[in-house]
Design a protein around this motif. Structure first.
Motif, PDB file in Angstrom:
ATOM      1  N   ALA A 123      35.136  28.613  57.162  1.00 58.63           N
ATOM      2  CA  ALA A 123      35.143  27.842  55.792  1.00 58.63           C
ATOM      3  C   ALA A 123      34.226  26.628  55.837  1.00 58.63           C
ATOM      4  CB  ALA A 123      36.400  27.469  55.149  1.00 58.63           C
ATOM      5  N   ILE A 124      34.300  26.019  56.887  1.00 53.15           N
ATOM      6  CA  ILE A 124      33.505  25.006  57.084  1.00 53.15           C
ATOM      7  C   ILE A 124      32.063  25.389  57.353  1.00 53.15           C
ATOM      8  CG2 ILE A 124      32.786  22.878  58.646  1.00 53.15           C
ATOM      9  CD1 ILE A 124      35.983  22.818  59.443  1.00 53.15           C
ATOM     10  N   LEU A 125      31.830  26.588  58.187  1.00 50.81           N
ATOM     11  CA  LEU A 125      30.511  26.969  58.090  1.00 50.81           C
ATOM     12  C   LEU A 125      29.828  27.882  56.880  1.00 50.81           C
ATOM     13  CD1 LEU A 125      31.033  28.420  61.795  1.00 50.81           C
ATOM     14  CD2 LEU A 125      29.777  26.404  61.132  1.00 50.81           C
ATOM     15  N   GLY A 126      30.596  27.832  56.148  1.00 51.47           N
ATOM     16  CA  GLY A 126      30.281  28.355  54.713  1.00 51.47           C
ATOM     17  C   GLY A 126      30.641  29.755  54.150  1.00 51.47           C
ATOM     18  N   ARG A 127      31.698  30.542  54.895  1.00 49.51           N
ATOM     19  CA  ARG A 127      32.277  31.466  54.240  1.00 49.51           C
ATOM     20  C   ARG A 127      32.959  31.090  52.986  1.00 49.51           C
ATOM     21  NH1 ARG A 127      36.416  36.112  57.161  1.00 49.51           N
ATOM     22  NH2 ARG A 127      36.612  37.347  55.157  1.00 49.51           N
ATOM     23  N   ARG A 128      32.677  31.830  51.959  1.00 49.52           N
ATOM     24  CA  ARG A 128      33.474  31.717  50.799  1.00 49.52           C
ATOM     25  C   ARG A 128      34.013  32.895  50.116  1.00 49.52           C
ATOM     26  NH1 ARG A 128      33.005  27.257  52.523  1.00 49.52           N
ATOM     27  NH2 ARG A 128      32.071  25.555  51.687  1.00 49.52           N
ATOM     28  N   ASP A 129      35.187  33.301  50.524  1.00 53.41           N
ATOM     29  CA  ASP A 129      35.829  34.730  50.403  1.00 53.41           C
ATOM     30  C   ASP A 129      37.406  34.359  50.216  1.00 53.41           C
ATOM     31  OD1 ASP A 129      36.881  37.389  50.301  1.00 53.41           O
ATOM     32  OD2 ASP A 129      35.902  37.905  51.913  1.00 53.41           O
ATOM     33  N   SER A 130      37.979  34.466  49.082  1.00 51.83           N
ATOM     34  CA  SER A 130      39.523  34.222  49.022  1.00 51.83           C
ATOM     35  C   SER A 130      40.208  35.199  49.955  1.00 51.83           C
ATOM     36  CB  SER A 130      39.836  34.385  47.560  1.00 51.83           C
ATOM     37  OG  SER A 130      39.334  35.599  46.907  1.00 51.83           O
ATOM     38  N   ARG A 131      39.779  36.270  50.296  1.00 54.61           N
ATOM     39  CA  ARG A 131      40.397  37.271  50.951  1.00 54.61           C
ATOM     40  C   ARG A 131      40.720  36.882  52.423  1.00 54.61           C
ATOM     41  NH1 ARG A 131      36.608  42.513  50.385  1.00 54.61           N
ATOM     42  NH2 ARG A 131      35.067  40.572  50.563  1.00 54.61           N
ATOM     43  N   MET A 132      39.733  35.912  52.782  1.00 56.09           N
ATOM     44  CA  MET A 132      39.996  35.508  54.176  1.00 56.09           C
ATOM     45  C   MET A 132      41.259  34.704  54.347  1.00 56.09           C
ATOM     46  SD  MET A 132      37.306  32.033  53.915  1.00 56.09           S
ATOM     47  CE  MET A 132      37.336  31.536  55.621  1.00 56.09           C
ATOM     48  N   SER A 133      41.862  34.042  53.273  1.00 59.40           N
ATOM     49  CA  SER A 133      43.201  33.253  53.565  1.00 59.40           C
ATOM     50  C   SER A 133      44.573  33.914  52.854  1.00 59.40           C
ATOM     51  CB  SER A 133      42.965  31.978  53.305  1.00 59.40           C
ATOM     52  OG  SER A 133      42.600  31.529  51.981  1.00 59.40           O
ATOM     53  N   SER A 134      44.158  35.087  52.264  1.00 54.37           N
ATOM     54  CA  SER A 134      45.074  35.683  51.354  1.00 54.37           C
ATOM     55  C   SER A 134      46.351  36.099  52.145  1.00 54.37           C
ATOM     56  CB  SER A 134      44.830  36.634  50.722  1.00 54.37           C
ATOM     57  OG  SER A 134      44.463  37.951  51.218  1.00 54.37           O
ATOM     58  N   HIS A 135      46.571  36.121  53.454  1.00 55.47           N
ATOM     59  CA  HIS A 135      47.531  36.583  54.203  1.00 55.47           C
ATOM     60  C   HIS A 135      48.133  35.431  54.612  1.00 55.47           C
ATOM     61  CE1 HIS A 135      44.096  36.392  56.857  1.00 55.47           C
ATOM     62  NE2 HIS A 135      44.649  36.212  57.750  1.00 55.47           N
ATOM     63  N   LEU A 136      47.629  34.185  54.755  1.00 56.63           N
ATOM     64  CA  LEU A 136      48.174  33.068  55.105  1.00 56.63           C
ATOM     65  C   LEU A 136      49.194  32.302  54.312  1.00 56.63           C
ATOM     66  CD1 LEU A 136      44.846  31.763  56.723  1.00 56.63           C
ATOM     67  CD2 LEU A 136      46.587  32.852  57.826  1.00 56.63           C
ATOM     68  N   PRO A 137      50.035  31.516  54.789  1.00 56.55           N
ATOM     69  CA  PRO A 137      51.073  30.600  54.048  1.00 56.55           C
ATOM     70  C   PRO A 137      50.391  30.112  53.150  1.00 56.55           C
ATOM     71  CG  PRO A 137      51.413  30.484  56.387  1.00 56.55           C
ATOM     72  CD  PRO A 137      50.070  31.203  56.338  1.00 56.55           C
ATOM     73  N   PRO A 138      50.981  29.819  51.743  1.00 54.62           N
ATOM     74  CA  PRO A 138      50.548  29.152  50.852  1.00 54.62           C
ATOM     75  C   PRO A 138      49.968  27.736  50.856  1.00 54.62           C
ATOM     76  CG  PRO A 138      52.461  30.131  50.086  1.00 54.62           C
ATOM     77  CD  PRO A 138      52.340  30.391  51.614  1.00 54.62           C
TER      78      PRO A 138
END
Length: 264
Positions: A123-138
């Protein structure tokens, strides 16, 4: 005197060595000899990811404040950490497929795909994709959403250039930072001028290329290590294993810095 000694700060207490060494808890029967190596390597990766996040935020502060020399030092440190992360793959590759399979079943649904800290690095490097964290705790999803709502490292570099007098496209500088950056020919024009006329800024841009190359090198070594260990089998935790990891290869982070190479 004894009480003073008991309360004194020591190497062990400062670094919490006892707590640290209690965190390796193999689950396999025996346990299998190589499970300890697997745990230590991946815990070490998480420590390096934590440090990378710490350093990336500092690099952004240095860039946004216009502190060229400090930014160069921090970006150089980040590249060195990336080299260490790559070198750790060599250690993992001393474990054969049979040795890994001896305890793989005990990993159950756990997977490196679940590393919240690496998602923060992305994310810091610029990835902008909601799927990247959808499996992680809220709560982790919220932390990553907060990171993706503000400057990426690339945006911090563009702010740095603008503060040094370069005119960058308004639509790039003022865009919604929660949307992924797309390579831009006008930005590339500015970067070419930077390389020709501004040695300090050019050095900063080359440090970013170093980091980009380091991330790509780590991804490649990681993919090949997984492939030589589990082949084409699905990864633990339901991931597609090598197939997913291979899809991340040869996808540069700072695309403009690579695209200008053919224009020099």
């Amino acid at each position: 005197m004894s009480n003073e000694f008991d309360s004194a700060l020591t190497y062990s207490s400062y670094l919490a060595i006892d707590e640290l060494l209690a965190l390796q808890k193999p689950l396999s029967t025996g346990p299998e000899h190589d499970e300890m190596l697997f745990i230590v390597i991946h815990q070490t990766y998480e420590l390096w990811f934590k440090q990378l996040i710490h350093e990336f935020f500092e690099a952004q502060r240095a860039l946004e404040s216009g502190n060229t020399h400090y930014a160069l030092a921090i970006l150089g440190r980040i590249r060195t950490i990336m080299k260490v992360c790559v070198a750790q793959v060599d250690i993992l590759e001393t474990m054969t497929p049979l040795q890994f399979n001896a305890f793989r079943g005990f990993l159950s649904s756990s997977s490196g795909f679940q590393s919240a800290q690496f998602r923060k690095v992305e994310a810091i490097l610029g990835r902008r994709d909601s799927r990247m964290s959808s499996h992680l705790p809220p709560e982790v999803q919220l932390e990553i959403t907060e990171i993706t709502s503000r400057n990426s490292l690339w945006d911090s570099f563009l702010d740095y250039l603008q503060a040094r007098g370069y005119t960058l496209p308004h639509e790039v500088i003022s865009r919604d930072k929660s949307i992924a950056y797309e390579s831009n020919s006008l930005v590339q024009d500015v970067l070419l001028t930077v390389h020709k006329q501004d040695p300090e800024s050019s050095m900063v841009s080359e440090r970013l290329v170093d980091i980009d190359e380091g991330i790509q090198e780590w991804r490649y070594r990681h993919v090949k290590m997984v492939e030589r260990t589990i082949g084409k089998k699905p990864g633990t935790g339901g991931s597609s294993g090598v197939e997913y990891l291979a899809s991340t290869l040869f996808n540069p982070i700072f695309k403009d810095l690579w695209e200008i190479r053919s224009r020099f």
